[in-house]
Write a protein that holds these residues in place. Structure first.
Motif, short mmCIF file in Angstrom:
data_model
loop_
_atom_site.label_atom_id
_atom_site.label_comp_id
_atom_site.label_asym_id
_atom_site.label_seq_id
_atom_site.Cartn_x
_atom_site.Cartn_y
_atom_site.Cartn_z
N ALA A 121 -9.80 -14.71 5.56
CA ALA A 121 -9.45 -13.55 4.73
C ALA A 121 -7.94 -13.34 4.70
CB ALA A 121 -10.15 -12.30 5.24
N ALA A 122 -7.29 -13.56 5.82
CA ALA A 122 -5.84 -13.36 5.90
C ALA A 122 -5.08 -14.33 4.99
CB ALA A 122 -5.36 -13.50 7.34
N VAL A 123 -5.64 -15.50 4.77
CA VAL A 123 -4.98 -16.48 3.89
C VAL A 123 -5.59 -16.48 2.49
CG1 VAL A 123 -4.16 -17.92 5.78
CG2 VAL A 123 -6.38 -18.43 4.75
N GLY A 124 -6.49 -15.53 2.23
CA GLY A 124 -7.02 -15.34 0.88
C GLY A 124 -8.17 -16.24 0.49
N TYR A 125 -8.95 -16.70 1.46
CA TYR A 125 -10.09 -17.57 1.18
C TYR A 125 -11.37 -16.96 1.73
CZ TYR A 125 -7.41 -21.69 -0.24
OH TYR A 125 -6.62 -22.58 -0.92
N THR A 126 -12.46 -17.22 1.03
CA THR A 126 -13.78 -16.95 1.59
C THR A 126 -14.23 -18.24 2.26
OG1 THR A 126 -15.00 -17.71 -0.35
CG2 THR A 126 -14.35 -15.37 -0.30
N GLU A 127 -15.31 -18.18 3.01
CA GLU A 127 -15.83 -19.39 3.65
C GLU A 127 -16.21 -20.43 2.59
OE1 GLU A 127 -18.84 -20.49 7.29
OE2 GLU A 127 -19.30 -18.74 6.07
N ILE A 128 -16.86 -19.99 1.54
CA ILE A 128 -17.29 -20.90 0.46
C ILE A 128 -16.07 -21.55 -0.20
CG2 ILE A 128 -18.43 -21.06 -1.79
CD1 ILE A 128 -20.40 -20.65 0.46
N GLU A 129 -15.04 -20.76 -0.49
CA GLU A 129 -13.84 -21.31 -1.12
C GLU A 129 -13.16 -22.34 -0.22
OE1 GLU A 129 -12.48 -17.46 -3.81
OE2 GLU A 129 -11.88 -17.58 -1.71
N ALA A 130 -13.14 -22.07 1.07
CA ALA A 130 -12.54 -23.02 2.01
C ALA A 130 -13.34 -24.31 2.06
CB ALA A 130 -12.43 -22.40 3.41
N PHE A 131 -14.68 -24.22 2.08
CA PHE A 131 -15.51 -25.41 2.06
C PHE A 131 -15.28 -26.20 0.77
CE2 PHE A 131 -18.58 -23.43 5.20
CZ PHE A 131 -18.33 -24.35 6.20
N GLU A 132 -15.18 -25.50 -0.36
CA GLU A 132 -14.93 -26.17 -1.63
C GLU A 132 -13.59 -26.89 -1.61
OE1 GLU A 132 -15.37 -22.93 -4.38
OE2 GLU A 132 -17.51 -23.34 -4.65
N ARG A 133 -12.57 -26.22 -1.11
CA ARG A 133 -11.23 -26.81 -1.05
C ARG A 133 -11.21 -28.05 -0.16
NH1 ARG A 133 -5.85 -25.01 0.80
NH2 ARG A 133 -4.74 -26.98 0.95
N LEU A 134 -11.89 -28.00 0.97
CA LEU A 134 -11.84 -29.10 1.93
C LEU A 134 -12.88 -30.19 1.65
CD1 LEU A 134 -11.25 -27.06 5.17
CD2 LEU A 134 -9.58 -28.40 3.90
N GLY A 135 -13.83 -29.90 0.79
CA GLY A 135 -14.88 -30.88 0.49
C GLY A 135 -14.33 -32.22 0.06
N ASN A 136 -13.32 -32.20 -0.78
CA ASN A 136 -12.74 -33.46 -1.24
C ASN A 136 -12.03 -34.19 -0.11
OD1 ASN A 136 -13.62 -33.13 -3.87
ND2 ASN A 136 -11.81 -31.99 -4.46
N ASP A 137 -11.43 -33.45 0.80
CA ASP A 137 -10.72 -34.07 1.92
C ASP A 137 -11.67 -34.81 2.86
OD1 ASP A 137 -8.37 -33.03 0.93
OD2 ASP A 137 -8.33 -31.33 2.30
N LEU A 178 -21.52 -28.62 -0.78
CA LEU A 178 -21.18 -27.57 0.19
C LEU A 178 -22.02 -27.65 1.46
CD1 LEU A 178 -20.55 -24.41 -2.01
CD2 LEU A 178 -18.88 -25.92 -0.95
N ASP A 179 -23.30 -27.96 1.31
CA ASP A 179 -24.16 -28.07 2.49
C ASP A 179 -23.71 -29.20 3.40
OD1 ASP A 179 -25.76 -25.90 1.79
OD2 ASP A 179 -27.16 -27.16 0.67
N ALA A 180 -23.32 -30.32 2.80
CA ALA A 180 -22.84 -31.45 3.60
C ALA A 180 -21.53 -31.10 4.29
CB ALA A 180 -22.68 -32.69 2.72
N ALA A 181 -20.65 -30.40 3.60
CA ALA A 181 -19.38 -29.98 4.21
C ALA A 181 -19.64 -29.03 5.37
CB ALA A 181 -18.48 -29.33 3.16
N ALA A 182 -20.53 -28.07 5.15
CA ALA A 182 -20.86 -27.12 6.22
C ALA A 182 -21.46 -27.84 7.42
CB ALA A 182 -21.83 -26.06 5.69
#
Length: 56
Positions: free
Chosen positions: A20-36, A42-46
């Motif tokens: 939250a402090a960096v402006g992301y929800t958990e879902i948004e963070a998973f989406e951002r890092l999924g490609n990395d 999303l389920d696989a990333a989680a």
């Protein structure tokens, strides 16, 4: 822009406050890092992060 490492650590530690402090929800963070981690699913990333968390 937030470094992916910050998001990854926040997800591994399940720190919603940090996300939250960096402006992301958990879902948004998973989406951002999924490609990395070579998954757009999303389920696989989680699951990937849960397995890392379990090793701590």
């Amino acid at each position: 822009m937030v470094d992916g490492e910050v998001l990854a650590v926040a997800l591994i530690l399940q720190s919603t406050q940090t996300l939250a402090a960096v402006g992301y929800t958990e879902i948004e963070a998973f989406e951002r890092l999924g490609n990395d981690i070579d998954t757009a699913d999303l389920d696989a990333a989680a699951q990937w992060f849960a397995e890392l968390r379990a090793q701590l």
